[in-house]
Scaffold this motif. Structure first.
Motif, PDB file in Angstrom:
ATOM      1  N   ALA A  94       0.842  -1.198   0.000  1.00  0.00           N
ATOM      2  CA  ALA A  94       0.000   0.000   0.000  1.00  0.00           C
ATOM      3  C   ALA A  94       0.872   1.240   0.000  1.00  0.00           C
ATOM      4  O   ALA A  94       1.999   1.216   0.476  1.00  0.00           O
ATOM      5  CB  ALA A  94      -0.888   0.009   1.239  1.00  0.00           C
ATOM      6  N   TYR A  95       0.329   2.333  -0.550  1.00  0.00           N
ATOM      7  CA  TYR A  95       1.033   3.610  -0.484  1.00  0.00           C
ATOM      8  C   TYR A  95       0.621   4.335   0.795  1.00  0.00           C
ATOM      9  O   TYR A  95      -0.185   3.849   1.579  1.00  0.00           O
ATOM     10  CB  TYR A  95       0.679   4.455  -1.726  1.00  0.00           C
ATOM     11  CG  TYR A  95       1.635   5.604  -1.925  1.00  0.00           C
ATOM     12  CD1 TYR A  95       2.935   5.383  -2.365  1.00  0.00           C
ATOM     13  CD2 TYR A  95       1.241   6.922  -1.668  1.00  0.00           C
ATOM     14  CE1 TYR A  95       3.816   6.437  -2.531  1.00  0.00           C
ATOM     15  CE2 TYR A  95       2.129   7.975  -1.840  1.00  0.00           C
ATOM     16  CZ  TYR A  95       3.412   7.729  -2.271  1.00  0.00           C
ATOM     17  OH  TYR A  95       4.286   8.774  -2.429  1.00  0.00           O
ATOM     18  N   SER A 103      -7.790   2.631   3.236  1.00  0.00           N
ATOM     19  CA  SER A 103      -6.517   2.545   3.962  1.00  0.00           C
ATOM     20  C   SER A 103      -6.744   2.492   5.466  1.00  0.00           C
ATOM     21  O   SER A 103      -5.879   2.884   6.242  1.00  0.00           O
ATOM     22  CB  SER A 103      -5.650   3.772   3.634  1.00  0.00           C
ATOM     23  OG  SER A 103      -5.580   3.999   2.253  1.00  0.00           O
TER      24      SER A 103
ATOM     25  N   ILE B  69      -1.089  -2.919  -3.907  1.00  0.00           N
ATOM     26  CA  ILE B  69      -0.860  -3.368  -5.289  1.00  0.00           C
ATOM     27  C   ILE B  69      -1.245  -4.839  -5.432  1.00  0.00           C
ATOM     28  O   ILE B  69      -1.750  -5.261  -6.463  1.00  0.00           O
ATOM     29  CB  ILE B  69       0.629  -3.194  -5.686  1.00  0.00           C
ATOM     30  CG1 ILE B  69       1.060  -1.744  -5.532  1.00  0.00           C
ATOM     31  CG2 ILE B  69       0.874  -3.664  -7.109  1.00  0.00           C
ATOM     32  CD1 ILE B  69       2.572  -1.564  -5.584  1.00  0.00           C
ATOM     33  N   TYR B  74      -3.308   0.180  -9.283  1.00  0.00           N
ATOM     34  CA  TYR B  74      -2.936   1.258  -8.353  1.00  0.00           C
ATOM     35  C   TYR B  74      -2.324   2.412  -9.156  1.00  0.00           C
ATOM     36  O   TYR B  74      -1.120   2.686  -9.041  1.00  0.00           O
ATOM     37  CB  TYR B  74      -1.909   0.688  -7.362  1.00  0.00           C
ATOM     38  CG  TYR B  74      -1.974   1.194  -5.939  1.00  0.00           C
ATOM     39  CD1 TYR B  74      -1.741   2.533  -5.644  1.00  0.00           C
ATOM     40  CD2 TYR B  74      -2.241   0.323  -4.878  1.00  0.00           C
ATOM     41  CE1 TYR B  74      -1.789   2.982  -4.331  1.00  0.00           C
ATOM     42  CE2 TYR B  74      -2.287   0.766  -3.561  1.00  0.00           C
ATOM     43  CZ  TYR B  74      -2.046   2.101  -3.301  1.00  0.00           C
ATOM     44  OH  TYR B  74      -2.085   2.539  -1.995  1.00  0.00           O
ATOM     45  N   MET B  81       3.566   2.734  -8.592  1.00  0.00           N
ATOM     46  CA  MET B  81       3.118   1.584  -7.810  1.00  0.00           C
ATOM     47  C   MET B  81       3.122   0.335  -8.677  1.00  0.00           C
ATOM     48  O   MET B  81       2.090  -0.184  -9.082  1.00  0.00           O
ATOM     49  CB  MET B  81       1.738   1.867  -7.216  1.00  0.00           C
ATOM     50  CG  MET B  81       1.744   3.063  -6.261  1.00  0.00           C
ATOM     51  SD  MET B  81       2.814   2.826  -4.819  1.00  0.00           S
ATOM     52  CE  MET B  81       1.756   1.818  -3.787  1.00  0.00           C
ATOM     53  N   TYR B 417     -10.608  -0.066  -7.565  1.00  0.00           N
ATOM     54  CA  TYR B 417      -9.325   0.472  -8.005  1.00  0.00           C
ATOM     55  C   TYR B 417      -8.806   1.471  -6.981  1.00  0.00           C
ATOM     56  O   TYR B 417      -9.586   2.113  -6.286  1.00  0.00           O
ATOM     57  CB  TYR B 417      -9.480   1.209  -9.341  1.00  0.00           C
ATOM     58  CG  TYR B 417      -9.843   0.303 -10.481  1.00  0.00           C
ATOM     59  CD1 TYR B 417      -8.885  -0.493 -11.074  1.00  0.00           C
ATOM     60  CD2 TYR B 417     -11.155   0.245 -10.960  1.00  0.00           C
ATOM     61  CE1 TYR B 417      -9.207  -1.335 -12.131  1.00  0.00           C
ATOM     62  CE2 TYR B 417     -11.495  -0.589 -12.007  1.00  0.00           C
ATOM     63  CZ  TYR B 417     -10.514  -1.383 -12.595  1.00  0.00           C
ATOM     64  OH  TYR B 417     -10.838  -2.207 -13.626  1.00  0.00           O
ATOM     65  N   MET B 418      -7.485   1.619  -6.931  1.00  0.00           N
ATOM     66  CA  MET B 418      -6.954   2.779  -6.243  1.00  0.00           C
ATOM     67  C   MET B 418      -7.185   3.974  -7.154  1.00  0.00           C
ATOM     68  O   MET B 418      -7.187   3.842  -8.377  1.00  0.00           O
ATOM     69  CB  MET B 418      -5.458   2.596  -5.930  1.00  0.00           C
ATOM     70  CG  MET B 418      -4.795   3.779  -5.246  1.00  0.00           C
ATOM     71  SD  MET B 418      -5.664   4.445  -3.800  1.00  0.00           S
ATOM     72  CE  MET B 418      -5.382   3.151  -2.603  1.00  0.00           C
TER      73      MET B 418
END
Lengths: 453, 499
Positions: A94-95, A103, B69, B74, B81, B417-418
């Motif tokens: 994850a970012y 998140s 991911i 992402y 990413m 989706y991100m």
């Protein structure tokens, strides 16, 4: 490698894009196009790649030695449950949690980490993490400069030398002035010297470490705390061995306005120096000067509990050159490991492990002091590290121990000329009776060797 | 698949019972026998005691509320990413690397030193720099480090009047923030019509006070700065230095090098281009590269290879060199985020020189493919061949329907989706910055396009759905104002009450 495109995919996509070839699509002006052959090997299949790295890792023969090395990075037990959980791709890939709705795992874990740091340090608020102990200390100094408008930093000589190098590096950017508070022969900060140094200067902060670099508990008394306050300066309390917080008085108790340090001991691998995880806590009044990420608790549109990055007006992506710090990516995954560690060992376990460090380091002290020619340099109470005076040069003794398969500690002469005959030794819960017996036996042979040379 | 909606997970502090924790280490004594009472912590420390199973379930549940991911596409612009190969983690976890203490004598840490040396050499070749330092912990710290190097360089030359840093208006926020930390004044440069830095504007902006010009190429619009050589010359002609922000380096490998473009200093985010997992926001790794005239100022220590020149063989030995009198110092407790150096080197060796060029080419192909497809239904302000990313704008859609970039982003979360990076770069209103990376399949890109297309269609027919998105995620839109106005940043023990 790791690209999924078939030749047909590439052809179809190039047609859509309107480029004849990949090379043509990626073309840059001739003036700057790559003209040399890159000095890199050709692709390696995974099976060979791993063999190559196994071969390299096997050259790190030091890991097989009996370990008495600490000095800001510590051998501790890491319960396997941490690896099993922390390597989950949901956490690992994850970012930074900008999109809070997806998140919540990272954000709740950060909130829990912030809470742990507050409980351990005794302070009001903590951030999501800083790179490591040294940079946490430097960021705290920046906070103090901004909070007080002063520019001088009084730093104890008993603070980790690497941390002081980093502080000096940061201070060069800030045009801040660093002055040293000397240490006593007893291995603690010379608190007598503090008062006069405070009087004359525009002191932004007094920086002390406890347990200090020599391993000794080293905190200001009431009078020193008052003097710091009266000078309009902040007290920055550094803790390079976070495990000590389980049994020692927390920084808030000894007057720290900002507590910073290194939490590598909480489940983070040594990994030859990183990544580790710096922690940072302070009082409510300095909340808006804290650098870095903060996770806050709020509610979603339906009133459900939800966590989100907050007070972002302090940060670089909003404030740009007016931000409290440039920090962006921090140490989220190491902070997650540390949170998992604390959750796994619990209050009971953390105290038990810290106590085991006290016990083993005292067993070490006794064993070493019983060897003729060796003595403890200091009388001050310590956590899990101690300074040993040796016959001759520390480097020679360490080399002799090495020949017996022992990494005996760190040569203090590297930073402190008056300790050229001294070794900083560490024992943790991983230290065994056999380790200490082996050390003791090897030390007994040292004076004879030194004499022979 | 979107993440499932879920119930609140109690905090760790609301779980467990005293005495329930797993005894990983046997308790053999009481701390009281080892420390003076006044130095000892009382019983004020109240951390929860959980069983291992309680703790496992807690973090497993939290993980299920997180998107990574490994779960889906992402396309977060500027963040690269891409897939994080698992073999890199396996390499980093080899005991010889994982358990090695940073103060291990050099001759017992030859493997680690060789890894660092080989990575340093590989990066220098790949980006056309004389040397790299592996010291900085992340991109922002690397920028700070590089600016300190510039400052030390000018100071060493007795060039005292250089006080400004030039930053294009498309720059990452860390650029001006880093410049401020070093005490430089920031001059923002307006981009020209085509989204690039204007050499004429640069000529007007530079002078004898110019210390550094910070640029990324491709820039944050995903566009290649075609006039970079000219721009570099303008800055060099007044005695300034060119700094390359390596956040977008995934577009360059094997195609062009910052060194060849005229950059004197640069950083890399190895957690972007070189596949180190982002870990929910770090740890990162930000090597700093410099041209020959700046090598002396790099942080300490550097890894030095002893012995004969030539190809790398295991006959060589390596050591940490701290004897660097002109060095700016160090920006971390210990030498490097070493575990990440292992991962980055593994990725470089897996690909090789040709493979890395293919990586960048395919990153560019994927971005352009998405750009062309998305331009069919959403405004793409700079609709030309892009590099590894591009920006779309919801400005026209917003005018027509009220649906903003934020709403589209939330709609994408609902669809599994991100979201792309939104509202950055600042010069494009209602910006969506899309970076697909090279590790995504054409099928994934096609599915994403169709999802986004359907969101744009529904914006016109039923915008309310998007205003209320996301609905199918663990939580919905969060009250950020409340979070900021009434900061609740930690759990408070019930018995002590108010803070």
């Amino acid at each position: 490698m790791y690209t999924p495109h078939t030749a047909r995919d590439i052809d179809e996509m190039l047609t859509v894009v309107g480029a004849p070839t990949l090379g043509e699509l990626a073309r840059v002006p001739d003036a700057v196009a790559l003209k040399v052959r890159l000095d890199l090997p050709q692709a390696t299949a995974e099976i060979d790649l791993l063999r190559r790295f196994e071969h390299l890792a096997a050259r790190d023969t030091g890991v097989a030695y009996r370990q008495f090395v600490g000095a800001g990075a510590y051998h501790h037990y890491v319960p396997p449950v941490l690896g099993a959980l922390a390597m989950r791709g949901e956490f690992l890939t994850a970012y930074t949690p900008y999109q809070a709705e997806v998140s919540q795992g990272s954000l709740q874990a950060i909130y829990e980490w912030q809470t742990y740091v507050c409980l351990l340090t005794g302070l009001d608020i903590a951030n999501a993490s800083v790179y490591d102990g040294a940079t946490a200390m430097a960021e705290a100094a920046i906070m103090a400069i901004n909070a007080t408008g002063h520019r001088t930093l009084l730093v104890s000589r008993a603070v980790h030398p690497n941390y002081r190098v980093v502080l000096k590096t940061y201070a060069d950017g800030l045009d801040a002035v660093i002055e040293e508070i000397p240490d006593t022969a007893g291995g603690i900060t010379d608190w007598q010297q503090l008062a006069e140094r405070l009087a004359a200067k525009d002191v932004a902060a007094v920086v002390v470490q406890s347990p200090n670099f020599f391993g000794n508990v080293d905190t200001p008394d009431e009078a020193s705390q008052q003097a710091i306050k009266a000078a309009g300066a902040l007290l920055i309390g550094v803790v390079a061995e976070a495990l000590s917080l389980a049994v020692l008085q927390p920084p808030a108790h000894w007057g720290a306005d900002i507590a910073v340090g290194e939490a590598q001991s909480f489940g983070v691998s040594l990994a030859y120096g990183g990544p580790y995880v710096g922690f940072m806590a302070t009082t409510k009044e300095h909340l808006r000067r804290l650098p870095g990420r903060l996770a806050g608790k709020s509610v979603d549109a339906q009133g459900r509990t939800a966590y989100v990055l907050t007070l972002q007006a302090r940060e670089q992506h909003i404030r740009r050159e007016k931000a409290t710090s440039n920090i962006c990516t921090n140490q989220a995954h190491c902070a997650l490991l540390a949170t998992m560690y604390l959750a796994a060992v619990g209050n009971t376990g953390l105290r038990a492990i810290a106590t085991e460090n006290l016990r083993r380091s005292r067993q070490l002290a006794t064993a070493v002091a019983n060897v003729p020619g060796f003595r403890l340099a200091h009388q001050a109470p310590f956590f899990n590290e101690l300074v040993v005076r040796v016959p001759g040069r520390a480097g020679d003794v360490l080399a002799a121990l090495e020949a017996k398969g022992i990494l005996g500690g760190v040569d203090l002469g590297r930073w402190y000329p008056e300790y050229a005959d001294a070794i900083l030794m560490t024992a943790t819960e991983l230290t065994t009776d056999a380790d200490i017996d082996a050390l003791s036996a090897a030390l007994k042979e040292v004076p004879a060797r030194a004499a022979a040379v | 698949m979107p993440l499932p909606s879920s119930t609140a997970t109690p905090l760790l502090f609301e779980q467990g019972q005293p005495g329930r924790a797993t005894p990983y280490v046997a308790a053999t004594a009481s701390a009281r026998s080892f420390l003076p009472r006044e130095m000892m912590r009382g019983d004020d420390l109240e951390l929860p005691d959980l069983s291992e199973l309680e703790m496992v379930r807690h973090f497993t549940r939290l993980s299920q509320k997180n998107f990574g991911i490994d779960l889906g596409f992402y396309p977060l612009g500027s963040c690269t990413m891409k897939h994080n190969p698992k073999v890199n983690d396996a390499a980093a976890a080899l005991p010889g690397f994982r358990d090695l203490h940073p103060f291990t004598p050099d001759h017992l840490a030859q493997g680690a030193l060789q890894v660092m040396w080989e990575l340093e050499r590989a990066l220098s070749s790949l980006f056309g720099m004389a040397a790299f330092s592996l010291n900085p912990s992340a991109g922002a710290q690397a920028e700070f480090t590089a600016l300190l190097i510039a400052k030390a360089y000018f100071k060493n030359r007795g060039d005292a009047g250089r006080t400004t840093v030039i930053v294009p208006d498309t720059a990452h926020g860390t650029n001006p923030a880093s410049a401020a930390m070093v005490g430089y004044k920031v001059v923002s440069l307006k981009s020209k019509e085509n989204g690039r830095v204007d050499p004429e504007e640069m000529r007007k902006a530079v002078g004898s006070d110019t210390a550094v010009c910070m640029m990324t190429n491709p820039n944050t619009l995903g566009l290649f700065e075609d006039e970079i050589a000219t721009i570099a010359k303008i800055v060099h002609d007044v005695g300034g230095l060119m700094y390359y922000d390596g956040a977008n380096a995934n577009a360059l490998m094997g195609i062009t090098r910052p060194g060849d473009m005229g950059f004197d200093l640069m950083h890399l985010n190895t957690h972007k281009t070189f596949t180190i997992p982002h870990g929910g926001g770090g740890a990162g790794h930000g090597p700093v590269g410099v041209a020959a005239h700046l090598v002396d100022f790099l942080p300490s220590p550097m890894v030095v290879r002893d012995g004969p020149e030539g190809r790398t063989t295991d006959a060589h030995t390596f050591h940490l060199d701290f004897d660097r009198p002109r060095s700016i110092g160090s920006v971390r407790s210990f030498w490097s985020n070493f575990a990440h150096a292992v991962r980055a080197l593994a990725y470089i060796y897996a690909n090789g020189a040709d493979g890395l060029r293919k990586v960048s080419q395919l990153a560019i192909l994927n971005a352009n493919y998405l750009r062309v497809k998305i331009a069919e239904f959403l405004t793409v302000p700079y609709n030309e061949i892009c590099r590894h990313e591009f920006v779309a704008s919801a400005q026209d859609l917003k005018r027509e329907t009220g649906v903003r970039a934020l709403d589209l982003a939330k709609g994408l979360l609902d669809s599994g989706y991100m979201a792309p990076t939104i509202y950055f770069p600042l010069i494009v209103p209602e910006c969506l910055m899309v970076e697909p990376t090279e590790t995504e399949t054409k099928e994934t890109l096609d599915a994403f396009v169709e999802t986004l297309r359907s969101l744009v269609v529904s914006a016109k027919s039923e915008p309310e759905t998007l205003f209320n998105a996301p609905q199918h995620t663990p939580v919905g839109r969060i009250d950020e104002t409340r979070a900021a106005r009434h900061p609740d940043l930690r759990w408070i023990p019930a018995q002590t009450g108010a803070r």
